[in-house]
Design a protein around this motif. Structure first.
Motif, PDB file in Angstrom:
ATOM      1  N   LEU A  93       0.830  -1.209   0.000  1.00 14.93           N
ATOM      2  CA  LEU A  93       0.000   0.000   0.000  1.00 14.93           C
ATOM      3  C   LEU A  93       0.863   1.257   0.000  1.00 14.93           C
ATOM      4  O   LEU A  93       0.548   2.233  -0.699  1.00 14.93           O
ATOM      5  N   LEU A  94       1.935   1.241   0.762  1.00 20.48           N
ATOM      6  CA  LEU A  94       2.855   2.380   0.752  1.00 20.48           C
ATOM      7  C   LEU A  94       3.420   2.584  -0.653  1.00 20.48           C
ATOM      8  O   LEU A  94       3.476   3.713  -1.150  1.00 20.48           O
ATOM      9  N   LEU A  95       3.831   1.479  -1.296  1.00 18.99           N
ATOM     10  CA  LEU A  95       4.413   1.591  -2.635  1.00 18.99           C
ATOM     11  C   LEU A  95       3.400   2.110  -3.653  1.00 18.99           C
ATOM     12  O   LEU A  95       3.754   2.881  -4.538  1.00 18.99           O
ATOM     13  N   GLU A  96       2.145   1.724  -3.531  1.00 24.43           N
ATOM     14  CA  GLU A  96       1.126   2.231  -4.456  1.00 24.43           C
ATOM     15  C   GLU A  96       1.040   3.756  -4.366  1.00 24.43           C
ATOM     16  O   GLU A  96       0.982   4.441  -5.388  1.00 24.43           O
ATOM     17  N   GLU A  97       1.047   4.280  -3.155  1.00 26.72           N
ATOM     18  CA  GLU A  97       0.988   5.740  -2.976  1.00 26.72           C
ATOM     19  C   GLU A  97       2.292   6.398  -3.431  1.00 26.72           C
ATOM     20  O   GLU A  97       2.275   7.462  -4.052  1.00 26.72           O
TER      21      GLU A  97
END
Length: 155
Positions: A93-97
């Motif tokens: 999720l961090l990488l998506e943002e």
């Protein structure tokens, strides 16, 4: 779980999370603890073109991800996840943002320098779509020879 931009007000919580990982020698090549003031300074520097995202659940930090811009199209990423929060999709999720942010800044490649002995970290980055970077890039950036450099295309 929520993902938000970290600010210098988050420095104490981020330093505490990071220092736990450093003390446990758990997924980081860092070996000296950081103070809240040092972390606040780092977060302020990142506001000048970089990024730090914080994942949290009811005000409890689960992990964070930072990007330092190395050039117009290049950034170096670091990801730190609380041990109890691993395997829950926090990093993904961090990488998506982070990817959305990077695309908006014209960054086409994110690099992750992972300690050679940190196999779990390497597996995580590979699972998120990172691949081995060229040896020439590793030398150009001056990373330690005991690092594995992985790259991720944001486009």
């Amino acid at each position: 779980m929520s993902i938000r931009l970290a600010t210098s007000a988050d420095a104490a919580a981020i330093a505490a999370l990071l220092n736990t990982l450093i003390a446990d020698r758990d997924g980081t090549a860092l070996n000296v603890s950081v103070s809240s003031d040092e972390e606040a300074d780092y977060l302020r520097r990142l506001q000048q073109g970089g990024l730090c995202l914080l994942a949290e659940e009811i005000d409890v930090p689960l992990g964070f991800q930072s990007v330092e811009k190395l050039g117009p199209e290049l950034g170096e990423i670091g990801t730190f996840i609380r041990q109890e929060s691993r395997g829950l999709g926090v990093g993904r999720l961090l990488l998506e943002e982070t990817r959305r942010w990077a695309q908006g800044k014209g960054i086409t490649t994110l690099l992750a320098a992972v300690a050679a002995h940190n196999e779990r970290g390497q597996r995580a980055y590979r699972a998120w779509g990172f691949t081995e970077a060229s040896a020439g890039l590793l030398e150009t950036l001056g990373h330690a020879p005991d690092s594995v450099l992985l790259e991720f295309r944001t486009d």
